[in-house]
Design an enzyme around this catalytic site. Structure first.
Site, PDB file in Angstrom:
ATOM      1  N   LYS A   1      41.202  33.529  41.766  1.00 32.67           N
ATOM      2  CA  LYS A   1      40.357  34.726  41.948  1.00 32.67           C
ATOM      3  C   LYS A   1      40.575  35.606  40.727  1.00 32.67           C
ATOM      4  CE  LYS A   1      39.598  38.499  42.965  1.00 32.67           C
ATOM      5  NZ  LYS A   1      38.951  39.422  41.976  1.00 32.67           N
TER       6      LYS A   1
ATOM      7  N   GLY B   1      48.509  42.480  38.552  1.00 36.55           N
ATOM      8  CA  GLY B   1      47.556  43.578  38.516  1.00 36.55           C
ATOM      9  C   GLY B   1      48.277  44.894  38.697  1.00 36.55           C
TER      10      GLY B   1
ATOM     11  N   GLY C   1      48.869  46.011  44.277  1.00 40.82           N
ATOM     12  CA  GLY C   1      50.048  45.258  44.722  1.00 40.82           C
ATOM     13  C   GLY C   1      50.589  45.792  46.046  1.00 40.82           C
TER      14      GLY C   1
ATOM     15  N   GLU D   1      53.322  40.699  40.072  1.00 35.88           N
ATOM     16  CA  GLU D   1      53.589  41.138  38.697  1.00 35.88           C
ATOM     17  C   GLU D   1      52.714  42.362  38.474  1.00 35.88           C
ATOM     18  OE1 GLU D   1      55.876  39.778  36.991  1.00 35.88           O
ATOM     19  OE2 GLU D   1      56.013  37.632  37.395  1.00 35.88           O
TER      20      GLU D   1
ATOM     21  N   CYS E   1      50.720  45.210  30.007  1.00 34.77           N
ATOM     22  CA  CYS E   1      51.659  45.772  30.988  1.00 34.77           C
ATOM     23  C   CYS E   1      53.042  46.010  30.387  1.00 34.77           C
ATOM     24  CB  CYS E   1      51.777  44.831  32.175  1.00 34.77           C
ATOM     25  SG  CYS E   1      52.151  43.143  31.682  1.00 34.77           S
TER      26      CYS E   1
ATOM     27  N   GLU F   1      51.030  54.854  34.413  1.00 40.75           N
ATOM     28  CA  GLU F   1      50.551  53.819  33.489  1.00 40.75           C
ATOM     29  C   GLU F   1      49.143  54.167  33.019  1.00 40.75           C
ATOM     30  OE1 GLU F   1      49.485  49.926  35.058  1.00 40.75           O
ATOM     31  OE2 GLU F   1      50.606  49.006  33.428  1.00 40.75           O
TER      32      GLU F   1
HETATM   33  P1  NAD Z   1      43.767  45.585  39.433  1.00 41.17           P
HETATM   34  O1  NAD Z   1      44.978  45.752  40.280  1.00 41.17           O
HETATM   35  O2  NAD Z   1      42.718  46.603  39.499  1.00 41.17           O
HETATM   36  O3  NAD Z   1      43.054  44.196  39.794  1.00 41.17           O
HETATM   37  C1  NAD Z   1      43.761  42.972  39.722  1.00 41.17           C
HETATM   38  C2  NAD Z   1      43.095  41.957  40.633  1.00 41.17           C
HETATM   39  O4  NAD Z   1      43.230  42.355  42.003  1.00 41.17           O
HETATM   40  C3  NAD Z   1      41.600  41.770  40.386  1.00 41.17           C
HETATM   41  O5  NAD Z   1      41.318  40.400  40.421  1.00 41.17           O
HETATM   42  C4  NAD Z   1      40.984  42.501  41.554  1.00 41.17           C
HETATM   43  O6  NAD Z   1      39.698  42.050  41.900  1.00 41.17           O
HETATM   44  C5  NAD Z   1      41.979  42.190  42.656  1.00 41.17           C
HETATM   45  N1  NAD Z   1      41.967  43.087  43.823  1.00 41.17           N
HETATM   46  C6  NAD Z   1      41.563  44.386  43.874  1.00 41.17           C
HETATM   47  N2  NAD Z   1      41.742  44.868  45.126  1.00 41.17           N
HETATM   48  C7  NAD Z   1      42.271  43.874  45.870  1.00 41.17           C
HETATM   49  C8  NAD Z   1      42.696  43.776  47.231  1.00 41.17           C
HETATM   50  N3  NAD Z   1      42.619  44.806  48.058  1.00 41.17           N
HETATM   51  N4  NAD Z   1      43.223  42.611  47.653  1.00 41.17           N
HETATM   52  C9  NAD Z   1      43.337  41.564  46.805  1.00 41.17           C
HETATM   53  N5  NAD Z   1      42.946  41.587  45.511  1.00 41.17           N
HETATM   54  C10 NAD Z   1      42.421  42.737  45.046  1.00 41.17           C
HETATM   55  O7  NAD Z   1      44.305  45.389  37.939  1.00 41.17           O
HETATM   56  P2  NAD Z   1      43.483  45.328  36.572  1.00 41.17           P
HETATM   57  O8  NAD Z   1      42.879  46.664  36.310  1.00 41.17           O
HETATM   58  O9  NAD Z   1      42.619  44.116  36.548  1.00 41.17           O
HETATM   59  O10 NAD Z   1      44.667  45.049  35.532  1.00 41.17           O
HETATM   60  C11 NAD Z   1      45.465  46.053  34.996  1.00 41.17           C
HETATM   61  C12 NAD Z   1      46.766  46.138  35.740  1.00 41.17           C
HETATM   62  O11 NAD Z   1      47.423  44.884  35.737  1.00 41.17           O
HETATM   63  C13 NAD Z   1      47.744  47.101  35.079  1.00 41.17           C
HETATM   64  O12 NAD Z   1      48.372  47.863  36.068  1.00 41.17           O
HETATM   65  C14 NAD Z   1      48.749  46.182  34.405  1.00 41.17           C
HETATM   66  O13 NAD Z   1      50.015  46.731  34.196  1.00 41.17           O
HETATM   67  C15 NAD Z   1      48.781  45.038  35.351  1.00 41.17           C
HETATM   68  N6  NAD Z   1      49.288  43.836  34.687  1.00 41.17           N
HETATM   69  C16 NAD Z   1      50.540  43.415  34.988  1.00 41.17           C
HETATM   70  C17 NAD Z   1      51.062  42.305  34.356  1.00 41.17           C
HETATM   71  C18 NAD Z   1      52.454  41.796  34.681  1.00 41.17           C
HETATM   72  O14 NAD Z   1      52.743  40.670  34.327  1.00 41.17           O
HETATM   73  N7  NAD Z   1      53.298  42.570  35.333  1.00 41.17           N
HETATM   74  C19 NAD Z   1      50.288  41.604  33.419  1.00 41.17           C
HETATM   75  C20 NAD Z   1      49.012  42.053  33.143  1.00 41.17           C
HETATM   76  C21 NAD Z   1      48.510  43.172  33.793  1.00 41.17           C
END
Ligand code: NAD
Length: 496
Positions: A191, A244, A249, A266, A300, A401
């Site tokens: 996804k 994400g 999370g 993560e 991140c 962040e």
């Molecule tokens: P996001 O949390 O908005 O979305 C991530 C994913 O979650 C997307 O695929 C989204 O469609 C899905 N999603 C949204 N709501 C959901 C729900 N209720 N249930 C299940 N899935 C859902 O993140 P983003 O804006 O795409 O990415 C940026 C974030 O990701 C930043 O906070 C960044 O720090 C983090 N990130 C972390 C790492 C790591 O390894 N720790 C790596 C890259 C990015």
């Protein structure tokens, strides 16, 4: 196989559910190029029922797949890596169009890293992860006769893993999830993020082409949270591998509890970069500049909090402020561009808001802070590299962040204070220490409440475990730790 896309960026893109390429049950939505604001292609909008069917298909495929020989799984992963490499040029164009990654970030990382992750786990599919335990001399009890009892801690696949990824490195992030999950015998549902799902659909096509059996690899996409949420709620899904934001999370942690999901989370970061006065300042500046130069700060692990020893504070702030305007902000396809766009108009506004908040709360904006314009920047979601100086830990852009090209600089006087400021964050993903006194750097690193610490480098070691402390997440992947992440321990016990 039916077509998932007529050609790169031309569509129509489809979902892969149980070996069939199907249209999104809820239609489709446009994927926007962050540099041109034009539609790259339309992505399928999966319905909740599509997500549930993908989960059911993976559940059905899991027993046979987990019983295959690890050598077979390794061969399929290698075949996917070979095909990914072969199609690298096409995929690079597509990933750059949907993510806004520059030529350097795209060509060095977005595609080659995905290939190497598949290759890495192809080679390790045959790794026996079981742990033989010493025999235990047990007394007779009403339960069983006494004697020498042997045991094994066996690693079993978790089952069906939903891999939910963020927008910054769509292929690399997904490869880092599905390759170890498949190597250890799990079935997966991919996804990808709403903003840039197209290359991941192409990846699903490659995996279908090279012979992963129906249902073992599925892909569902959608513009909103419903598709991911449906997977989190599904009884057919055993584990969520999520990368994400911390906010999402937390939602997954809560919703996943109802079905006792195994979780790899993560999440967000707010990297501290501690620079002592004896440091190689060139190396420290290079690491800090990566907040601007590496994927427009949408990283991140970026060292976004520059925590600088007072004797070198002014010098470092001046050097950074002088460097920022020299970094070319521009279209990602121009090889001279260092800083491409951020992913969306909404993300640009969010980043700009944080800089304004910093200003209002008393920080000095010594670089950036205004929207860049000029030839080539008429369209696109560009943000100037920005530096907030004179920050304190209580300021919003220091606490939260931003996920954009913004550095916040704070001074410190003592080692203890440096550690205290660094640990004063809710996040704990990746911190950095720069000092020529490596004993001190090591001592400081051991005090940092962070899952990863770089000493005098922002370079990575891909064998090292990766993950966060505190609000940065739960669990570890990376290297062989990635294999462990997708297995459950099963104890098997027998009389000696
Ligand atoms: P996001 O949390 O908005 O979305 C991530 C994913 O979650 C997307 O695929 C989204 O469609 C899905 N999603 C949204 N709501 C959901 C729900 N209720 N249930 C299940 N899935 C859902 O993140 P983003 O804006 O795409 O990415 C940026 C974030 O990701 C930043 O906070 C960044 O720090 C983090 N990130 C972390 C790492 C790591 O390894 N720790 C790596 C890259 C990015």
């Amino acid at each position: 196989m039916t077509a998932r896309a007529a050609s790169t960026a031309a569509g129509p893109y489809r979902l892969l559910v149980g070996g069939a390429w199907v249209e999104g049950g809820a239609g489709s939505y446009p994927v926007v190029n962050p540099a041109t604001e034009e539609t790259v292609a339309r992505a399928p909008e999966a319905s909740v029922s599509d997500a549930e069917q993908a989960a059911a298909a993976a559940r059905e495929a899991f027993p046979a797949w987990s019983a295959t020989a690890p050598e077979h799984r390794g061969r399929l992963l290698q075949a996917a890596a070979d095909e990914l490499r072969k199609r690298g040029e096409d995929l690079l164009g597509l990933v750059m169009a949907e993510t806004g990654a520059t030529v350097a970030v795209g060509s060095q990382l977005q595609v080659p890293q995905a290939v190497s992750r598949f290759e890495y786990y192809a080679r390790r599919a045959t790794r026996n992860l079981d742990i033989a335990l010493p025999p235990s001399a047990m007394p007779a009890t009403p339960l069983a006769p006494g004697g020498l009892i042997g045991a094994l801690a066996a690693r079993q696949p978790v089952g069906v893993v939903a891999c939910i990824s963020p927008y910054n490195f769509p292929l690399v992030n997904m490869a880092g999830k599905v390759a170890p999950a498949l190597a250890t015998g799990n079935a997966v549902i991919m996804k990808p993020a709403p903003q840039d799902p197209l290359a991941v659909i192409e990846l699903a096509g490659i995996m279908d082409d090279v012979g992963f059996p129906p249902g073992v690899v599925n892909v569902v996409t959608g513009a909103g949270p419903d598709v991911g949420a449906a997977l989190v709620g599904s009884r057919d899904v055993d584990m969520i591998s999520f990368t994400g934001s911390t906010a999402v999370g937390v939602r997954i942690y809560e919703a996943g509890a109802r079905t006792m999901k195994r979780l790899l989370l993560e999440l967000g970061g707010k990297g501290a970069c501690l620079v002592f006065d004896d440091a190689d300042l060139d190396a420290a500046v290079t690491a800090l500049v990566s907040v601007w130069a590496f994927h427009s700060g949408q990283i991140c692990t970026a060292p976004t909090r520059a925590i600088l020893h007072r004797p070198v504070y002014d010098q470092l702030v001046e050097r950074l402020a002088a460097t920022a305007p020299k970094l070319k902000v521009g279209p990602p396809t121009d090889p001279a561009t260092v800083i491409g766009p951020v992913i969306s108009a909404a993300q640009r506004e969010r980043v700009e808001r944080y800089v304004e908040l910093g200003r209002e709360e008393g920080a000095e904006v010594v670089a950036g802070g205004t929207r860049p314009h000029g030839p080539g920047l008429e369209k696109g979601f560009y943000v100037a590299p920005s530096l907030l100086a004179g920050c304190t830990s209580s300021m919003t852009p220091v606490k939260e962040e931003i996920f954009g090209p913004v550095i916040a600089a704070l001074p410190f006087d003592t080692e203890e204070e440096a550690v205290q400021i660094a640990n004063g964050s809710d996040f704990g993903l990746y911190d950095y220490v720069f000092s020529r006194d490596t004993a001190r750097a090591y001592r400081v690193a051991r005090q940092l409440r962070s899952g990863n610490v770089g000493i005098n480098t922002a370079q990575r070691n891909h064998e090292a475990p990766f993950g966060g402390f505190k609000l940065s997440g739960v669990g570890r992947d990376g290297g062989e730790f990635g294999l462990h992440a997708y297995t459950e321990l099963q104890s098997i016990v027998w009389p000696g």
